[in-house]
Motif scaffolding. Sequence first.
Motif, mmCIF file in Angstrom:
data_model
loop_
_atom_site.group_PDB
_atom_site.id
_atom_site.type_symbol
_atom_site.label_atom_id
_atom_site.label_comp_id
_atom_site.label_asym_id
_atom_site.label_seq_id
_atom_site.Cartn_x
_atom_site.Cartn_y
_atom_site.Cartn_z
ATOM 1 N N ILE A 176 0.678 -7.231 -14.339
ATOM 2 C CA ILE A 176 -0.542 -6.588 -13.840
ATOM 3 C C ILE A 176 -0.966 -7.217 -12.523
ATOM 4 O O ILE A 176 -1.295 -6.525 -11.551
ATOM 5 N N LEU A 177 -0.963 -8.553 -12.469
ATOM 6 C CA LEU A 177 -1.364 -9.258 -11.255
ATOM 7 C C LEU A 177 -0.421 -8.920 -10.101
ATOM 8 O O LEU A 177 -0.876 -8.672 -8.969
ATOM 9 N N SER A 178 0.874 -8.893 -10.368
ATOM 10 C CA SER A 178 1.849 -8.567 -9.321
ATOM 11 C C SER A 178 1.585 -7.181 -8.743
ATOM 12 O O SER A 178 1.606 -6.982 -7.520
ATOM 13 N N THR A 179 1.327 -6.230 -9.629
ATOM 14 C CA THR A 179 1.070 -4.851 -9.197
ATOM 15 C C THR A 179 -0.211 -4.761 -8.386
ATOM 16 O O THR A 179 -0.266 -4.082 -7.348
ATOM 17 N N ARG A 180 -1.240 -5.460 -8.837
ATOM 18 C CA ARG A 180 -2.527 -5.404 -8.131
ATOM 19 C C ARG A 180 -2.440 -6.076 -6.767
ATOM 20 O O ARG A 180 -3.113 -5.645 -5.815
ATOM 21 N N LEU A 181 -1.658 -7.119 -6.633
ATOM 22 C CA LEU A 181 -1.472 -7.738 -5.318
ATOM 23 C C LEU A 181 -0.910 -6.729 -4.323
ATOM 24 O O LEU A 181 -1.368 -6.647 -3.180
ATOM 25 N N MET A 182 0.069 -5.943 -4.754
ATOM 26 C CA MET A 182 0.675 -4.948 -3.869
ATOM 27 C C MET A 182 -0.277 -3.808 -3.553
ATOM 28 O O MET A 182 -0.374 -3.364 -2.412
ATOM 29 N N LYS A 183 -0.975 -3.330 -4.571
ATOM 30 C CA LYS A 183 -1.829 -2.153 -4.393
ATOM 31 C C LYS A 183 -3.150 -2.484 -3.716
ATOM 32 O O LYS A 183 -3.667 -1.688 -2.922
ATOM 33 N N ASP A 184 -3.714 -3.654 -4.016
ATOM 34 C CA ASP A 184 -5.027 -3.999 -3.463
ATOM 35 C C ASP A 184 -4.929 -4.579 -2.059
ATOM 36 O O ASP A 184 -5.868 -4.450 -1.268
ATOM 37 N N PHE A 185 -3.804 -5.230 -1.754
ATOM 38 C CA PHE A 185 -3.657 -5.864 -0.441
ATOM 39 C C PHE A 185 -2.296 -5.544 0.173
ATOM 40 O O PHE A 185 -1.486 -6.448 0.423
ATOM 41 N N PRO A 186 -2.024 -4.277 0.427
ATOM 42 C CA PRO A 186 -0.710 -3.911 0.996
ATOM 43 C C PRO A 186 -0.468 -4.538 2.362
ATOM 44 O O PRO A 186 0.688 -4.762 2.747
#
Length: 411
Positions: A176-186
Amino acid sequence: MFAVKGARREGFFALAVWLLLSLVSQVQANPRHASIVIDVDTAQVLHESHADASRYPASLTKMMTLYMLFEAMEKRKMSLDTSMRVSTHAAAMPPTNIRLRSGDTLSVRDAIPALIVRSANDVAAVVAEALGGTEANFGRMMTEKARKLGMHSTIFRNASGLPHSEQRTTARDMAILSTRLMKDFPQYYHYFSTQSFRYKGMIYNSHNRMVRNIPGVDGLKTGFIRASGFNVATSAKRGNRRVVGVVMGGQSAASRDQHMAQLLDRSFTQSVMTKSVRNVSNMDAAPAVAMKVSMSVPVSKPASSSQRTLEPAMMQRPTQAKATVASQRAAGVDSNNSWGIQIGSYQLYDRAQAQAQAVTRWVAGEVVVTEVEVRNRKLYRAQLVGLQRNEAHTACQSLVRQGIGCLVVRS
């Protein structure tokens, strides 16, 4: 001649089975192992093994430290040129570090690659104190942020991942954290593919060999402490598909990387196959799909106060029998409970059954596993049925936020 060729084929098949069973037995023999792979676009879980078991995050912790730093930059509380003071506490952090000294200053521009490439513990403490005052308070801030991101099984006590008995997470939470890093801070994700950086005349090279060696891999982070084994969170893109994988508890960096590479190869294949199954299931007429057998198992919900819930009403409502729904639809009645959620399609019936049943921890519904045939290939589709339309949509959205892929369907 034909007998010899047949014997060779049987020999190759036996060898392949032996290799697969050897890999499975090695993983099962490792009590620290956990893994998960998620399709980033659909949030579908393509693979999981002990994904909700409590594990030590080690330096995967630094992904949350970076998330907090990126968030501060987005809110303009900090910038790449912001200087952060190095305290005595930060300077005393054990290796791996970049040998910071008390009284020094460190820019955010240098801190980011130091955390990703070097996995520097002293730098993690500097960031923690710059954002939270103390590292202990920053740990509380990290845990609070984890809850907001849907990481319900994670507790942080420090910013580095250095050993702490209370610092725990799961493979699912790290995905979840990995995905949110990409989506929230591209705009900052490119840092996770950095292979080396220079600081005060020293060149530091990345521990993450996945980025160099595996096709399509472009980040994220590795980690290791003795209590955790070798961990890695990896993102890879092939064609128009992106997946995130997490492997925890590897017995060596090499075996961990090999296991991740195998999971990625398998998951990209499965992701493409699942897409074609979904396309078929959404067609008005699908003659290529033969519904051969439908097996349903009602699941009762234990009334445990420690269970995670989606909606209280959903946990309390009784399950609806699929036979009732089917008879109503056959009679021309569109029942309010004729909706469900599809968890995925799997090659093994037991796997489909287990995946659907696992979701009943959060959603009350009737587990249904249906055999389908796509391009002469047998698959088992896992669903929870007997829901109202709004319940199905709410349930699916909540599951996706927790990293569990699903699709709303008519049952």
